[in-house]
Design an enzyme around this catalytic site. Structure first.
Site, short mmCIF file in Angstrom:
data_model
loop_
_atom_site.label_atom_id
_atom_site.label_comp_id
_atom_site.label_asym_id
_atom_site.label_seq_id
_atom_site.Cartn_x
_atom_site.Cartn_y
_atom_site.Cartn_z
N GLU A 85 1.24 -0.53 -5.21
CA GLU A 85 0.32 0.58 -5.46
C GLU A 85 1.18 1.84 -5.49
OE1 GLU A 85 -3.38 3.14 -3.60
OE2 GLU A 85 -1.98 2.07 -2.32
N ASP B 78 0.83 -1.20 0.00
CA ASP B 78 0.00 0.00 0.00
C ASP B 78 0.86 1.25 0.00
OD1 ASP B 78 -2.63 1.39 0.46
OD2 ASP B 78 -1.61 1.97 2.31
#
EC number: 2.4.1.18
Length: 774
Positions: free
Chosen positions: A493, A440
């Site tokens: 990401e 993330d």
């Protein structure tokens, strides 16, 4: 009872006894437990114990079948006795506390630490890849006595103790011993799995912090914050065949279609339905005040029974779970982690989560976890200010804080912090058999000025804004993952243009094998939210992604981030009336699944949920009683089937050889056409997308080979809720050159549609084409 005569004078000073009584001794083994001691010319052992609630105590030597009374020394609860034996075996203490009498093993009689000097050396270097087997709480045996060994890294602590139900949460009773490099360790005999515990950490200013275990394998259900002793080696796995196949796979050549799920809001159970554990015993309810009345979370085992068949039926290859590492606040969606090594107890035990993963593998479904190494919350029981100093985070807020998120940033330059995180990534693969991680907020890690104004960040050693230490850390993690777990996935990401994110580390890349294509996602959502008439002026939104499609190994993701915070759900972004909204969404998904790149869809998108995602609710399952939603779900199922059974759509996702435009310049009609080719094969597919509601009865495109082109997919099919226009199963080519190709097809293009055609390879295929409903 023998040995009742006290020593004429203790070898201990008052100061030593007071250091123990006030919890200020860094190595209690120097004072407590057994010590060789010659008394009146006879060899023996002096045994000391600090027992804060005891009025009387005695030493029991089972091998000698003798008991020796202990006597207070300098303090009413500090006891001592002498045992006249040259060789002392493990003994027990008989303790009288008021009217209660207990017999226990003395923790300070066990001097064989689980941590070796080599373990500590590797940890200090940042290279102990299995440090989770050493730090934390581990059931084990020492001297043939079962118990739990505790170890924690707290280098700036003055003292560390273990708190728990087993000692009335009294830090004086189990004081840990300081090892080198600031590691504290203690074995507590007879302690068992399931015991709740914390660390009591006292700094040199006298402040006391009660912390959960950074390496703890389980935590209490929030709002409680204690860690729980767990044994992760008790589960019997049944996925050996899956793991062996994975080890030999090349992920970039595989069809990867991911269903992104938040376990707590996918589906709820009635609170009247009692959840049970593996043995069928009722589980205590998990308190969730914000859920709708009468609802509760599904457990990991219930999810295995409901989610896995659902995903299997829809044809996804993987499930991606929003973070399931322990986190205190449901509203963080799991992205503010306090227990990096603990699967959240909201849905059950560690063994229950193992069961879920095992069931996925036995059904041919991979499991990807969202992993959050970029930041952590400030909760007092967590990593923040862990030993009274900025241990895991930077001390300077310009480096150590994300003010927008209210979280802290890991200090990637500290070896032990890197080791904590790198080993954590390996831990989930090792102990829980996961198949991949999605990292993330990588951009927030890579840039020192991420979401910071001028003066709010510190440049790197070269004066730049790149976080060199974070980049090196990511390279290390990815190198380790692929070294230990071939065939695994590591997905970034990353929302900027940082180069070579998904390139190997040996050529200077960050080492991920996939990167979310955020540019494609933004372009597509902007494009499909427009009135179709205006799309002719924005053809670049559709075609631009191909210009860079092979610069990285991309994954196309329509994720949870796009259906929250007032953005509307995916179906709500589409223009037009209800029919056009569903047609637009089918067209978008059709283009997505035929565009180069692996795929990710968030839960609820597969049937057209209208409402935004709500972490406190569950999906709008009632919508599936209506035909448009049923049709969309069937469409996604068939789309997954097409994708996973057509190598041309996945085997060259990351190679220019797998894609070529037929025509990308028909702005006026908002139509694109292209070819997808399979790896080392002559097989190819022709894809045509009409992005407007205007049908075309005769639309000609060029093709490279003459023959019959079977229409194998049409997003306008009646079964999906479309108008059922099509090409009656397929079309023969004309010897009419078009788009610089020797042959062409005269196609009927339905409105807002993605068509996929395949060159028929023989009479059987032609027969199938003739019987096609379209």
């Amino acid at each position: 009872m023998t040995g009742t005569t006290p020593l004429p004078s203790s070898s201990l000073s008052v100061e030593q006894v007071n250091r123990i009584a006030s919890n200020q001794e860094q190595n209690p083994f120097d004072i407590l437990g057994p010590h060789p001691y010659e008394h009146e010319g006879q060899a023996g052992w002096v045994i000391r114990a600090y027992l804060p609630e005891a009025q009387e105590a005695a030493v029991i030597c089972p091998a000698l079948r003798r008991e020796f009374a202990m006597h207070p020394v300098h303090h009413p609860h500090f006891f001592e006795t002498w045992v006249p034996e040259e060789t002392l075996e493990i003994y027990q203490l008989r303790i009288t506390e008021g009217e209660r009498e207990r017999i226990i093993y003395d923790p300070y009689a066990f001097r064989s630490p689980l941590l070796t000097d080599y373990d500590i050396h590797l940890f200090a270097e940042g290279n102990h890849h299995r440090i989770y087997e050493k730090l934390g709480a581990h059931p084990c045996e020492l001297e043939n006595v079962a118990g739990v060994n505790f170890a924690v890294w707290a280098p700036s602590a003055r003292n560390v103790s273990i708190l728990g139900d087993f000692n009335s949460w009294d830090g004086r009773k189990h004081q840990m011993a300081r090892r080198s490099n600031g590691i504290w360790e203690l074995f507590i005999p007879e302690l068992t799995v399931g015991a709740a515990y914390k660390y009591e950490i006292k700094n040199y200013d006298g402040h006391i912090y009660e912390k959960s275990d950074p390496y703890g394998f389980q935590q209490e259900v929030r709002p409680k914050t204690a860690s729980i002793v767990a044994d992760l080696d008790r589960y019997t796995w049944g996925d050996a065949d899956w793991l062996e196949r994975r080890r030999h796979q090349e992920p970039l050549r595989q069809p990867i279609s991911v269903y992104e799920v938040h376990l707590g809001s996918w589906m709820h159970a009635s609170s009247d339905a009692i959840a049970t554990d593996a043995q069928g015993k009722p589980l205590p309810p998990v308190p969730v005040a914000d859920l709708k009345p009468g609802a509760r979370f599904l457990t990991y085992r219930e999810l295995a029974d409901r989610l896995i068949p659902y995903v299997l039926d829809l044809g996804y290859s993987h499930i991606e779970l929003l973070p399931i590492a322990e986190h205190p606040f449901d509203g963080s969606w799991g992205y503010q982690v306090t227990g990096y090594y603990a699967a959240t107890s909201r849905y059950g035990s560690p063994e229950d989560f193992m069961y879920f993963v095992d069931r996925c593998h036995q059904n041919g479904i991979g499991v990807i976890l969202d992993w959050v190494p970029g930041h952590f919350p400030k909760d007092g029981h967590g990593l923040a200010f862990f030993d009274g100093t900025h241990l895991y985070e930077h001390a300077d807020s310009r480096q150590g804080e994300h003010r927008e998120w209210g979280t802290l940033v890991f200090n990637y330059g500290r070896h032990e912090v890197r080791n904590f995180l790198a080993a954590n990534a390996l831990f989930w693969f090792d102990k829980y058999h996961i198949d991949g991680i999605r990292v993330d907020a990588v951009a927030s890690m890579l840039y020192l000025d991420y979401n910071r104004k001028e003066g709010e960040w510190i440049p790197n050693e070269y004066g730049g804004r790149e976080n060199i230490e974070a980049a090196d850390f990511l390279r290390q993690v990815n190198h380790l993952i692929f070294s230990y777990f071939p065939g695994a996935l590591s997905i970034a990401e990353e929302s900027t243009s940082w180069p070579m994110v998904s390139w190997p580390t040996y050529v200077g890349g960050l080492g991920f094998n996939l990167k979310w294509n955020m540019g494609w996602m933004h372009d597509m959502l902007d494009y499909f939210s427009m009135d179709p008439w205006f799309r002719q002026f924005h053809q670049n939104n559709v075609t631009f992604s191909i210009w860079y499609a092979f610069s990285e190994n991309f994954m196309l993701a329509l994720s949870h981030d796009e259906v929250v915070h007032g953005k509307s759900n995916l179906i709500g972004k589409m223009p037009g009336d209800e029919w056009q909204k569903f047609a637009n969404l089918r067209c978008l998904l059709g283009y997505m699944f035929t565009h180069p790149g692996k795929k990710t869809l968030f839960m609820g998108m597969e049937f057209g949920q209208w409402a935004e995602w709500n972490v406190w609710g569950d999906l709008e399952w009632h919508l599936l009683q209506y035909e448009p939603h049923q049709g969309l779900k069937q469409f996604v199922k068939d789309l997954n089937h097409l994708y996973r059974n057509a190598p041309a759509l996945y085997s060259e996702d990351c190679n220019q050889a797998g894609f070529e435009w037929i025509d990308c310049s028909d702005n006026r009609h908002s139509i694109v056409s292209f070819i997808r080719r399979a790896h080392e094969s002559d097989r190819f597919l022709v894809v045509v997308c009409n992005f407007t509601p205007q049908p075309h009865a005769h639309y000609r495109i060029g093709v490279p080979v003459a023959g019959f082109y079977r229409e194998i997919f049409n997003s306008d099919a009646r079964s999906y809720g479309g108008s059922n226009m099509g090409n009656l199963g397929g079309k023969w080519t004309d010897e009419w050159s078009c788009h610089n190709r020797p042959y062409s097809l005269d196609l009927c293009l339905p409105p807002l549609t993605t068509l996929v055609l395949e060159l028929a390879s023989g009479p059987e295929s032609l027969s199938e084409a003739a019987n096609s409903p379209l």
